[in-house]
Scaffold this active site. Structure first.
Site, short mmCIF file in Angstrom:
data_model
loop_
_atom_site.label_atom_id
_atom_site.label_comp_id
_atom_site.label_asym_id
_atom_site.label_seq_id
_atom_site.Cartn_x
_atom_site.Cartn_y
_atom_site.Cartn_z
N LEU A 1 0.83 -1.21 0.00
CA LEU A 1 0.00 0.00 0.00
C LEU A 1 0.86 1.26 0.00
O LEU A 1 0.56 2.24 -0.69
CB LEU A 1 -0.90 -0.01 1.25
CG LEU A 1 -1.81 1.18 1.46
CD1 LEU A 1 -2.80 1.34 0.29
CD2 LEU A 1 -2.59 1.04 2.77
N THR B 1 -7.94 -2.63 9.87
CA THR B 1 -8.31 -3.87 9.19
C THR B 1 -9.74 -4.34 9.50
O THR B 1 -10.28 -4.04 10.57
CB THR B 1 -7.33 -4.99 9.61
OG1 THR B 1 -7.75 -6.23 9.08
CG2 THR B 1 -7.25 -5.13 11.12
N TYR C 1 -3.44 -10.59 15.88
CA TYR C 1 -3.36 -9.52 14.88
C TYR C 1 -4.53 -8.55 15.02
O TYR C 1 -4.34 -7.34 15.15
CB TYR C 1 -3.32 -10.13 13.48
CG TYR C 1 -3.52 -9.11 12.37
CD1 TYR C 1 -2.59 -8.08 12.18
CD2 TYR C 1 -4.63 -9.16 11.52
CE1 TYR C 1 -2.78 -7.13 11.17
CE2 TYR C 1 -4.82 -8.22 10.53
CZ TYR C 1 -3.89 -7.21 10.36
OH TYR C 1 -4.08 -6.27 9.37
N1 LIG Z 1 -2.78 -7.05 3.11
C1 LIG Z 1 -4.08 -7.05 3.37
O1 LIG Z 1 -4.86 -7.78 2.76
C2 LIG Z 1 -4.64 -6.09 4.41
C3 LIG Z 1 -6.00 -6.15 4.71
C4 LIG Z 1 -6.51 -5.22 5.63
C5 LIG Z 1 -5.67 -4.29 6.22
N2 LIG Z 1 -4.34 -4.28 5.90
C6 LIG Z 1 -3.48 -3.27 6.52
O2 LIG Z 1 -2.96 -2.49 5.45
C7 LIG Z 1 -1.71 -1.94 5.82
C8 LIG Z 1 -0.71 -2.10 4.70
O3 LIG Z 1 -0.54 -3.45 4.36
P1 LIG Z 1 0.46 -3.89 3.19
O4 LIG Z 1 -0.09 -5.13 2.59
O5 LIG Z 1 0.80 -2.73 2.34
O6 LIG Z 1 1.76 -4.29 4.07
P2 LIG Z 1 3.27 -4.63 3.62
O7 LIG Z 1 3.39 -4.77 2.15
O8 LIG Z 1 3.72 -5.77 4.48
O9 LIG Z 1 4.05 -3.30 4.04
C9 LIG Z 1 4.23 -2.96 5.39
C10 LIG Z 1 5.36 -1.95 5.45
O10 LIG Z 1 5.58 -1.59 6.83
C11 LIG Z 1 6.97 -1.75 7.15
N3 LIG Z 1 7.08 -2.06 8.56
C12 LIG Z 1 6.72 -3.23 9.18
N4 LIG Z 1 6.98 -3.13 10.49
C13 LIG Z 1 7.50 -1.91 10.71
C14 LIG Z 1 7.96 -1.23 11.87
N5 LIG Z 1 7.97 -1.83 13.08
N6 LIG Z 1 8.43 0.04 11.75
C15 LIG Z 1 8.46 0.64 10.53
N7 LIG Z 1 8.05 0.05 9.39
C16 LIG Z 1 7.57 -1.23 9.49
C17 LIG Z 1 7.42 -2.88 6.24
O11 LIG Z 1 8.82 -2.88 6.12
P3 LIG Z 1 9.66 -4.29 6.22
O12 LIG Z 1 8.95 -5.24 5.32
O13 LIG Z 1 11.02 -3.91 5.77
O14 LIG Z 1 9.57 -4.70 7.68
C18 LIG Z 1 6.70 -2.50 4.95
O15 LIG Z 1 7.38 -1.46 4.30
C19 LIG Z 1 -1.36 -2.58 7.17
O16 LIG Z 1 -1.70 -1.68 8.19
C20 LIG Z 1 -2.26 -3.80 7.25
O17 LIG Z 1 -2.58 -4.12 8.60
C21 LIG Z 1 -3.82 -5.15 5.01
#
Ligand SMILES: NC(=O)c1ccc[n+]([C@@H]2O[C@H](COP(=O)([O-])OP(=O)(O)OC[C@H]3O[C@@H](n4cnc5c(N)ncnc54)[C@H](OP(=O)(O)O)[C@@H]3O)[C@@H](O)[C@H]2O)c1
Length: 294
Positions: A12, A101, A125
């Site tokens: 995202l 979420t 989670y």
């Molecule tokens: N994926 C889904 O289907 C879904 C559904 C509902 C809600 N969401 C929410 O949507 C949001 C974005 O999801 P996404 O799929 O884009 O996630 P993603 O691709 O896993 O990206 C998460 C980002 O956050 C960074 N990060 C993780 N832990 C961190 C920390 N402690 N401090 C600083 N940076 C950190 C990661 O870096 P590293 O990888 O280098 O650690 C990565 O750049 C999240 O809040 C998730 O809960 C996702």
């Protein structure tokens, strides 16, 4: 506007950076190497240094099984991390847009969840994300907490790695004649480009609060797969998976469809039906006839 995007190389976050740049904003992308949201000092010093007007937090620990195995870390990132960002944003007078979420709900409902429905997460989670929501809402007036569902984008999801659901379906279809998918879990697939369009729109208003923010409509994972295959003219034998074929290690809501009630009430909803976001993602023209649209 000076905008910080936290988690800027995530699924995202990458699209959020692009969308704010396209909008003409002054964007500061922060990866995990630049900021550790679980560490208050890291968050405060970075935001004080950059002095943004807006912080968009897409960072989270959201691998559901890993959260169950490491609850301390899940709460440190998803709950205290959100609190650290809210307090640091308050300190510099910035707005925080925080992504949450559909997993804050238990899935017992059979009609779309609205913002006023009581949450009851089934997992570490979900509980840690709900705690993060409460911290943001109680520590900072200028916040948007956006609950979304089943997101997919061009950049890979870093927490889950590998392929997104669409890529996985197309790969399996190519490798095998038959693909089996569950039809007992209902979500709203939401493209990250549609979600960031909504985020940019909200960044221009002051209607702060908690909002559901997903594409319109709903489907089971099986219906999602059917639409993917129809739009790509993929010939495959799509079957319903048996109830115990893909046992989940951690309980998940069976029905986590969200209604964007708050956005609609405020006249702010920019989302379109999930099938249209999927068409754009696949690069299929609008005139293409989809086989299933439920
Ligand atoms: N994926 C889904 O289907 C879904 C559904 C509902 C809600 N969401 C929410 O949507 C949001 C974005 O999801 P996404 O799929 O884009 O996630 P993603 O691709 O896993 O990206 C998460 C980002 O956050 C960074 N990060 C993780 N832990 C961190 C920390 N402690 N401090 C600083 N940076 C950190 C990661 O870096 P590293 O990888 O280098 O650690 C990565 O750049 C999240 O809040 C998730 O809960 C996702």
């Amino acid at each position: 506007m000076k905008v910080v995007v936290v988690g800027s190389n995530g699924q995202l976050g990458s699209d959020a950076v692009r969308a704010f740049v396209d909008n003409g904003d002054d964007v500061f992308p922060l990866t995990h190497a630049d900021i550790e949201i679980a560490n208050a000092e890291s968050v405060t010093s970075k935001l004080r240094e950059l002095q943004p007007a807006l912080v968009v937090n897409t960072a989270a620990m959201h691998h559901v099984e890993n959260c169950e195995l490491q609850p301390d870390r899940a709460f440190a990132v998803n709950a205290l991390g959100a609190r650290n960002l809210a307090l640091a944003a308050r300190d510099i007078g910035a707005v925080l847009i925080h992504v949450s979420t559909d997993y804050v709900f238990d899935g017992d409902k059979t009609s779309p969840y609205e913002e006023g429905d009581p949450p009851r997460p089934l997992s570490v989670y979900g509980n840690s994300k709900l705690a993060g929501e409460y911290f943001v809402r109680s520590s900072l007036d200028k916040h948007f907490v956006l609950r979304t569902s089943a997101i997919y984008g061009k950049s890979p999801c870093r927490a889950k790695g590998g392929l997104n659901f669409i890529q996985l379906m197309l790969k399996l279809a190519k490798e095998r004649g038959e693909v089996r998918v569950v039809d007992s879990e209902f979500v709203t697939p939401t493209s990250t480009s549609d979600l960031v369009r909504q985020i940019v729109a909200l960044s221009r208003c002051e209607s702060y609060g908690l909002y559901h923010a997903t594409a319109e409509g709903a489907c089971s994972w099986l219906e999602f797969a059917r639409e993917i295959f129809a739009l790509t003219n993929t010939k495959v034998n799509l079957k319903v998976a048996g109830p115990n074929e893909f046992p989940a290690k951690v309980p998940r809501p069976k029905y986590s469809v969200l209604e964007n009630r708050g956005l609609k009430r405020m006249g702010l909803n920019t989302f379109r039906p999930w099938q249209e976001g999927l068409r754009d993602y696949l690069g299929v023209s609008q005139s293409h006839e989809a086989a299933t649209t439920k």
